[in-house]
Design a protein around this motif. Structure first.
Motif, PDB file in Angstrom:
ATOM      1  N   ASN A  70       0.926  -1.204   0.143  1.00  0.00           N
ATOM      2  CA  ASN A  70       0.074   0.045  -0.124  1.00  0.00           C
ATOM      3  C   ASN A  70       0.758   1.219  -0.137  1.00  0.00           C
ATOM      4  OD1 ASN A  70      -2.288  -1.445   0.017  1.00  0.00           O
ATOM      5  ND2 ASN A  70      -2.158  -1.799   2.160  1.00  0.00           N
ATOM      6  N   VAL A  71       0.947   1.674  -1.247  1.00  0.00           N
ATOM      7  CA  VAL A  71       2.154   2.928  -1.312  1.00  0.00           C
ATOM      8  C   VAL A  71       1.426   3.948  -2.096  1.00  0.00           C
ATOM      9  CG1 VAL A  71       3.959   1.388  -0.871  1.00  0.00           C
ATOM     10  CG2 VAL A  71       3.329   1.858  -3.186  1.00  0.00           C
ATOM     11  N   PRO A  72       1.727   5.134  -2.232  1.00  0.00           N
ATOM     12  CA  PRO A  72       1.431   6.006  -3.127  1.00  0.00           C
ATOM     13  C   PRO A  72       1.482   5.855  -4.699  1.00  0.00           C
ATOM     14  CG  PRO A  72       2.384   7.320  -1.141  1.00  0.00           C
ATOM     15  CD  PRO A  72       2.711   5.594  -1.150  1.00  0.00           C
ATOM     16  N   HIS A  73       0.659   6.409  -5.404  1.00  0.00           N
ATOM     17  CA  HIS A  73       0.811   5.876  -6.819  1.00  0.00           C
ATOM     18  C   HIS A  73       1.975   6.696  -7.613  1.00  0.00           C
ATOM     19  CE1 HIS A  73      -2.746   3.427  -6.619  1.00  0.00           C
ATOM     20  NE2 HIS A  73      -3.368   4.367  -6.086  1.00  0.00           N
ATOM     21  N   ALA A  74       2.586   7.710  -6.893  1.00  0.00           N
ATOM     22  CA  ALA A  74       3.542   8.504  -7.731  1.00  0.00           C
ATOM     23  C   ALA A  74       4.526   8.855  -6.753  1.00  0.00           C
ATOM     24  CB  ALA A  74       2.898   9.788  -8.231  1.00  0.00           C
ATOM     25  N   VAL A  75       5.630   9.458  -7.583  1.00  0.00           N
ATOM     26  CA  VAL A  75       6.691   9.927  -6.579  1.00  0.00           C
ATOM     27  C   VAL A  75       7.178  11.258  -6.844  1.00  0.00           C
ATOM     28  CG1 VAL A  75       7.767   7.446  -6.189  1.00  0.00           C
ATOM     29  CG2 VAL A  75       8.615   8.994  -8.426  1.00  0.00           C
ATOM     30  N   PRO A  76       7.624  11.903  -5.908  1.00  0.00           N
ATOM     31  CA  PRO A  76       7.998  13.172  -6.217  1.00  0.00           C
ATOM     32  C   PRO A  76       9.217  13.763  -6.848  1.00  0.00           C
ATOM     33  CG  PRO A  76       8.313  12.785  -3.886  1.00  0.00           C
ATOM     34  CD  PRO A  76       8.004  11.864  -4.605  1.00  0.00           C
ATOM     35  N   SER A  77      10.159  12.576  -6.986  1.00  0.00           N
ATOM     36  CA  SER A  77      11.353  13.070  -7.506  1.00  0.00           C
ATOM     37  C   SER A  77      11.904  12.041  -8.597  1.00  0.00           C
ATOM     38  CB  SER A  77      12.541  12.998  -6.400  1.00  0.00           C
ATOM     39  OG  SER A  77      12.941  11.856  -5.748  1.00  0.00           O
ATOM     40  N   GLU A 135      15.158  17.591   0.889  1.00  0.00           N
ATOM     41  CA  GLU A 135      14.177  18.525   1.041  1.00  0.00           C
ATOM     42  C   GLU A 135      13.640  19.217  -0.231  1.00  0.00           C
ATOM     43  OE1 GLU A 135      11.029  20.226   3.339  1.00  0.00           O
ATOM     44  OE2 GLU A 135      12.723  18.809   4.115  1.00  0.00           O
ATOM     45  N   GLU A 136      14.625  19.562  -0.922  1.00  0.00           N
ATOM     46  CA  GLU A 136      14.435  20.077  -2.351  1.00  0.00           C
ATOM     47  C   GLU A 136      13.541  19.066  -3.308  1.00  0.00           C
ATOM     48  OE1 GLU A 136      18.861  19.029  -2.470  1.00  0.00           O
ATOM     49  OE2 GLU A 136      17.354  19.889  -1.203  1.00  0.00           O
ATOM     50  N   ARG A 178       7.768  22.353  -4.934  1.00  0.00           N
ATOM     51  CA  ARG A 178       6.948  22.320  -6.174  1.00  0.00           C
ATOM     52  C   ARG A 178       6.933  24.116  -6.348  1.00  0.00           C
ATOM     53  NH1 ARG A 178       7.785  18.004  -8.137  1.00  0.00           N
ATOM     54  NH2 ARG A 178       6.959  16.463  -7.132  1.00  0.00           N
ATOM     55  N   PRO A 179       6.466  24.384  -7.561  1.00  0.00           N
ATOM     56  CA  PRO A 179       6.082  25.736  -7.822  1.00  0.00           C
ATOM     57  C   PRO A 179       5.359  26.466  -7.083  1.00  0.00           C
ATOM     58  CG  PRO A 179       6.071  24.533  -9.982  1.00  0.00           C
ATOM     59  CD  PRO A 179       6.128  23.590  -8.703  1.00  0.00           C
ATOM     60  N   GLN A 180       4.401  26.135  -6.591  1.00  0.00           N
ATOM     61  CA  GLN A 180       3.427  26.339  -5.372  1.00  0.00           C
ATOM     62  C   GLN A 180       3.877  25.491  -4.148  1.00  0.00           C
ATOM     63  OE1 GLN A 180      -0.817  26.298  -6.203  1.00  0.00           O
ATOM     64  NE2 GLN A 180      -1.163  28.227  -5.121  1.00  0.00           N
ATOM     65  N   ASP A 181       4.517  25.955  -3.322  1.00  0.00           N
ATOM     66  CA  ASP A 181       4.619  25.141  -1.954  1.00  0.00           C
ATOM     67  C   ASP A 181       3.337  24.993  -1.115  1.00  0.00           C
ATOM     68  OD1 ASP A 181       5.409  23.906   0.471  1.00  0.00           O
ATOM     69  OD2 ASP A 181       7.322  24.732   0.339  1.00  0.00           O
ATOM     70  N   PRO A 182       2.992  23.813  -0.883  1.00  0.00           N
ATOM     71  CA  PRO A 182       1.728  24.020  -0.090  1.00  0.00           C
ATOM     72  C   PRO A 182       1.685  24.638   1.433  1.00  0.00           C
ATOM     73  CG  PRO A 182       2.081  21.727  -0.982  1.00  0.00           C
ATOM     74  CD  PRO A 182       3.309  22.515  -1.330  1.00  0.00           C
ATOM     75  N   ARG A 183       2.958  24.434   2.046  1.00  0.00           N
ATOM     76  CA  ARG A 183       3.110  25.108   3.222  1.00  0.00           C
ATOM     77  C   ARG A 183       3.022  26.865   3.190  1.00  0.00           C
ATOM     78  NH1 ARG A 183       8.656  22.584   4.722  1.00  0.00           N
ATOM     79  NH2 ARG A 183       9.343  23.530   2.811  1.00  0.00           N
ATOM     80  N   SER A 184       3.236  27.258   1.875  1.00  0.00           N
ATOM     81  CA  SER A 184       3.165  28.813   1.806  1.00  0.00           C
ATOM     82  C   SER A 184       1.572  29.204   1.641  1.00  0.00           C
ATOM     83  CB  SER A 184       3.931  29.211   0.652  1.00  0.00           C
ATOM     84  OG  SER A 184       3.471  28.607  -0.696  1.00  0.00           O
ATOM     85  N   ALA A 201       2.570  16.620  -2.536  1.00  0.00           N
ATOM     86  CA  ALA A 201       3.461  17.086  -1.557  1.00  0.00           C
ATOM     87  C   ALA A 201       3.143  17.850  -0.531  1.00  0.00           C
ATOM     88  CB  ALA A 201       4.326  18.622  -2.428  1.00  0.00           C
ATOM     89  N   LYS A 202       1.862  18.205  -0.317  1.00  0.00           N
ATOM     90  CA  LYS A 202       1.061  18.492   0.970  1.00  0.00           C
ATOM     91  C   LYS A 202       0.955  17.443   1.883  1.00  0.00           C
ATOM     92  CE  LYS A 202      -3.347  20.688   2.579  1.00  0.00           C
ATOM     93  NZ  LYS A 202      -4.567  21.176   2.202  1.00  0.00           N
ATOM     94  N   GLU A 203       0.607  16.275   1.394  1.00  0.00           N
ATOM     95  CA  GLU A 203       0.794  15.011   2.266  1.00  0.00           C
ATOM     96  C   GLU A 203       2.048  14.512   2.650  1.00  0.00           C
ATOM     97  OE1 GLU A 203      -2.298  13.698   3.654  1.00  0.00           O
ATOM     98  OE2 GLU A 203      -2.986  15.194   2.392  1.00  0.00           O
ATOM     99  N   LEU A 204       2.943  14.717   1.761  1.00  0.00           N
ATOM    100  CA  LEU A 204       4.307  14.096   2.225  1.00  0.00           C
ATOM    101  C   LEU A 204       4.907  15.218   3.242  1.00  0.00           C
ATOM    102  CD1 LEU A 204       5.987  13.007  -1.166  1.00  0.00           C
ATOM    103  CD2 LEU A 204       5.366  11.717   0.810  1.00  0.00           C
ATOM    104  N   PHE A 205       4.671  16.412   3.281  1.00  0.00           N
ATOM    105  CA  PHE A 205       4.971  17.455   4.145  1.00  0.00           C
ATOM    106  C   PHE A 205       4.556  17.108   5.487  1.00  0.00           C
ATOM    107  CE2 PHE A 205       6.050  20.498   0.638  1.00  0.00           C
ATOM    108  CZ  PHE A 205       7.566  20.673   0.886  1.00  0.00           C
TER     109      PHE A 205
END
Length: 209
Positions: free
Chosen positions: A16-23, A32-33, A37-43, A60-64
């Motif tokens: 049971n893993v996410p369907h995509a990878v960020p890098s 961390e980099e 993303r162009p639009q950092d969810p934390r911002s 990215a929001k969930e991974l953060f």
């Protein structure tokens, strides 16, 4: 139907893993980099979430929300370099887990789909390679593996009928239903032309606009 395909594949996943990878590039350590993303969810302001169609932003929001250790574990598992299962793959522990799983399965209700499958074809249900799929999916937890197998047969009977409980589902089984046939021909589900580092097949689900 779309439901048939989705449930079938989701219940035969190995982990049971996410369907995509960020890098794209992965060297064993997550930086961390890699998640920027162009639009950092934390911002984003508290009352503003990323647009639902922005998959990268949502991922990215969930991974953060995870710790660095958990993020590394997720990426290692996705890329097929996770060590926990490899360390557990020794004959003594495997045999013990298989025996414990068998004991858990004996508790299955007589009217369950699992019990019907076992009566129909005992060798199919107790096949070592078949059982190993469920053990690996549950990190060698016998009770979890038994529960997953029983759920698998319940879904399989619901989608394809009791007669096919102990037979591997083939493409032509899906062609019997017009909606399933349409889903297959649409290219929604595709097996990619390469495997991950652990030799696992990679299946993609592509949404068409």
């Amino acid at each position: 139907s779309m439901k048939s395909l989705t449930q079938l594949f989701s219940n035969e996943r190995s982990m049971n893993v996410p369907h995509a990878v960020p890098s794209v590039h992965y060297d064993g350590l997550m930086k961390e980099e890699d998640l920027i993303r162009p639009q950092d969810p934390r911002s984003l302001p508290p009352d503003m979430d990323p647009a639902p169609q922005s998959t990268d932003a949502l991922l990215a929001k969930e991974l953060f929300k995870l710790s660095i250790e958990d993020r590394n574990r997720v990426l290692e598992e996705i890329h097929g370099v996770e060590q926990q299962l490899a360390n557990a793959e020794n004959e003594r522990d495997i045999n013990a887990a298989l025996m414990a799983m068998s004991e858990e399965l004996q508790k299955a209700p007589q009217q369950s789909s699992y019990a019907r499958a076992k009566k129909q074809n005992p060798s199919y249900v107790s096949n070592r390679d078949f059982c190993m799929k469920f053990l690996r999916a549950e990190n060698y937890d016998p009770r979890g593996a038994a529960g997953r197998m029983m759920a698998y047969f319940e879904y399989k009977q619901e989608l394809f009928g009791e007669a096919k409980l102990t037979r591997d589902i083939q493409v032509w089984d899906l062609l019997e239903d017009p909606q399933d046939k349409e889903a297959l021909e649409s290219g929604l589900f595709q097996i990619l032309g390469f495997r991950d580092r652990s030799g696992r097949l990679v299946m993609g689900k592509f949404h068409h606009r």
